[in-house]
Design a protein around this motif. Structure first.
Motif, PDB file in Angstrom:
ATOM      1  N   PHE A  17       0.810  -1.221   0.000  1.00 24.90           N
ATOM      2  CA  PHE A  17       0.000   0.000   0.000  1.00 24.90           C
ATOM      3  C   PHE A  17       0.843   1.271   0.000  1.00 24.90           C
ATOM      4  O   PHE A  17       0.368   2.332  -0.398  1.00 24.90           O
ATOM      5  N   ASP A  18       2.100   1.186   0.486  1.00 25.19           N
ATOM      6  CA  ASP A  18       2.937   2.360   0.692  1.00 25.19           C
ATOM      7  C   ASP A  18       2.358   3.157   1.851  1.00 25.19           C
ATOM      8  O   ASP A  18       1.253   2.900   2.319  1.00 25.19           O
ATOM      9  N   SER A  19       3.083   4.153   2.323  1.00 24.53           N
ATOM     10  CA  SER A  19       2.635   4.901   3.500  1.00 24.53           C
ATOM     11  C   SER A  19       1.801   6.122   3.144  1.00 24.53           C
ATOM     12  O   SER A  19       1.260   6.786   4.020  1.00 24.53           O
ATOM     13  N   GLN A  20       1.699   6.440   1.848  1.00 27.38           N
ATOM     14  CA  GLN A  20       0.961   7.642   1.456  1.00 27.38           C
ATOM     15  C   GLN A  20      -0.492   7.319   1.128  1.00 27.38           C
ATOM     16  O   GLN A  20      -0.787   6.285   0.533  1.00 27.38           O
ATOM     17  N   SER A  21      -1.390   8.215   1.529  1.00 25.26           N
ATOM     18  CA  SER A  21      -2.827   8.032   1.312  1.00 25.26           C
ATOM     19  C   SER A  21      -3.265   6.642   1.785  1.00 25.26           C
ATOM     20  O   SER A  21      -3.961   5.918   1.093  1.00 25.26           O
ATOM     21  N   TYR A  22      -2.859   6.318   2.997  1.00 28.54           N
ATOM     22  CA  TYR A  22      -3.111   4.973   3.511  1.00 28.54           C
ATOM     23  C   TYR A  22      -3.247   4.987   5.029  1.00 28.54           C
ATOM     24  O   TYR A  22      -2.517   5.696   5.727  1.00 28.54           O
ATOM     25  N   ILE A  23      -4.195   4.194   5.527  1.00 26.32           N
ATOM     26  CA  ILE A  23      -4.397   3.958   6.958  1.00 26.32           C
ATOM     27  C   ILE A  23      -4.297   2.459   7.185  1.00 26.32           C
ATOM     28  O   ILE A  23      -5.051   1.681   6.580  1.00 26.32           O
ATOM     29  N   ALA A  24      -3.367   2.032   8.011  1.00 26.79           N
ATOM     30  CA  ALA A  24      -3.201   0.601   8.279  1.00 26.79           C
ATOM     31  C   ALA A  24      -4.310   0.123   9.216  1.00 26.79           C
ATOM     32  O   ALA A  24      -4.618   0.767  10.214  1.00 26.79           O
ATOM     33  N   ASN A  25      -4.890  -1.019   8.871  1.00 27.48           N
ATOM     34  CA  ASN A  25      -5.996  -1.560   9.638  1.00 27.48           C
ATOM     35  C   ASN A  25      -6.160  -3.023   9.254  1.00 27.48           C
ATOM     36  O   ASN A  25      -5.420  -3.545   8.412  1.00 27.48           O
ATOM     37  N   LEU A  26      -7.139  -3.663   9.855  1.00 28.25           N
ATOM     38  CA  LEU A  26      -7.506  -5.023   9.488  1.00 28.25           C
ATOM     39  C   LEU A  26      -8.568  -4.988   8.400  1.00 28.25           C
ATOM     40  O   LEU A  26      -9.175  -3.952   8.137  1.00 28.25           O
ATOM     41  N   GLY A  27      -8.819  -6.152   7.792  1.00 24.87           N
ATOM     42  CA  GLY A  27      -9.838  -6.243   6.752  1.00 24.87           C
ATOM     43  C   GLY A  27     -11.221  -6.488   7.303  1.00 24.87           C
ATOM     44  O   GLY A  27     -12.202  -6.545   6.558  1.00 24.87           O
TER      45      GLY A  27
END
Length: 339
Positions: free
Chosen positions: A306-316
């Motif tokens: 996903f890369d770190s830009q325009s991204y929020i880490a979370n579960l599915g």
């Protein structure tokens, strides 16, 4: 001013050194401190007691170190306020003794004064914000109208909700009347949440994936879109629609600040659908049951995709109750150390 505003900055599409991280259903279930409260208070007592709401909401911030809190509550408080007497049965989930099966029943469902019927939720937000002391943003949420409709018509959980779809196809006037009532109540509810202090809103459509793409547009997205359009002038809105990858492009044009992904949608495919819009997700929650070394490996792979830009880490999807706390911590720590 927030000490940690990574989530808000990610929702604005700002360039970040690492993505923010939080977990759906992080407020409870897998935490021993939550289970102790569960032994003392039933589910809706916890939801309706603002002091307990604040305590549970803050637990994962203090114990796991996530970058955002999500208010402890349930999507069923909205239909309860509309006069549907939902219960939460142990080991069974939501239960409604008299499901909606006719237009006469749909007509009897009320559109409540949310500030009165759901005052305990808004007081829970106030106390949660007070307890968080501007450490991280607070997320408020609601179920998408279709998902609430599924429980109201089925009366309980289901893998397919075939009877719900049959109701929609055979009695469309009743179905759309009920969906519109849920939509208008949800808009009022979420606007009041923002007014009470919620920094971000997330809409959960857990059962949108049981519909075909055409039926999803007809029975679900048209109503969720009304909510997004009503809320986005006042707060960032995230939509998580499980199993609805086919609608990502359409949803990205609605004014949402981010779209949540389940684990079946590859990062590159999702990015092709939504362009530069912020994405959120999408580690399979079952992966957190693996040895910690594998948790770290899978999490790193997700971050690189996903890369770190325009991204929020979370579960599915929501974290599982049997998840070891140390595994949840490992998931969060890998993301916080990522550059």
């Amino acid at each position: 001013m927030l000490q940690n505003d990574l989530l808000l900055r990610a929702l604005k599409g700002e360039k970040l050194s690492r993505p923010p991280v939080w977990m759906m259903r992080q407020a409870g279930r897998y935490l021993p401190s939550f289970r102790k409260l569960k032994e003392k208070y039933d589910f809706f007592t916890r939801c309706r007691t603002p002091e307990l709401v604040a305590e549970i909401t803050c637990m994962p911030v203090h114990q796991i170190g996530v970058d955002a809190a999500i208010l402890f509550s349930d999507i069923l408080v909205v239909p309860q306020a509309m006069g549907l007497d939902f219960q939460m049965k142990e080991n069974e989930g939501p239960f409604l003794e008299y499901p909606i099966r006719s237009i006469e029943q749909a007509d009897r469902v009320k559109c409540p004064q949310v500030q009165e019927e759901l005052s305990y939720v808004f007081e829970g937000i106030r106390l949660s914000k007070q307890a968080l002391k501007n450490r991280v943003p607070l997320i408020g949420f609601a179920g998408a109208p279709w998902t609430i409709f599924c429980y109201a018509v089925e009366g309980r959980g289901s893998k397919t909700f075939n009877s719900v779809k049959a109701f929609g196809f055979s009695q469309p006037a009743a179905a759309h009347r009920l969906l519109e009532k849920i939509t208008q109540t949800t808009i009022a509810y979420l606007l009041k949440k923002v007014e009470s202090g919620a920094d971000v809103i997330q809409i959960f459509d857990s059962w949108g994936g049981v519909l075909s793409p055409q039926d999803y547009e007809l029975f679900s997205w048209r109503y969720t879109q009304k909510i997004v359009e009503s809320l986005c002038p006042y707060a960032p809105v995230i939509v998580f629609a499980k199993g609805c990858w086919h609608a990502l492009s359409r949803m990205s044009e609605s004014g949402v600040s981010a779209l949540g992904l389940d684990w079946t949608v590859p990062a590159d495919k999702a990015r092709n659908f939504v362009g530069a819009l912020t994405l959120q997700g999408n580690l399979d929650p079952v992966q957190l049951l693996a040895p910690i070394s594998q948790v770290k490996e899978k999490t790193l792979r997700m971050l690189r995709e996903f890369d770190s830009q325009s991204y929020i880490a979370n579960l599915g999807h929501g974290i599982l109750p049997e998840t070891p706390v140390e595994n949840a911590q490992a998931f969060v720590e890998v993301i916080k150390e990522y550059r």
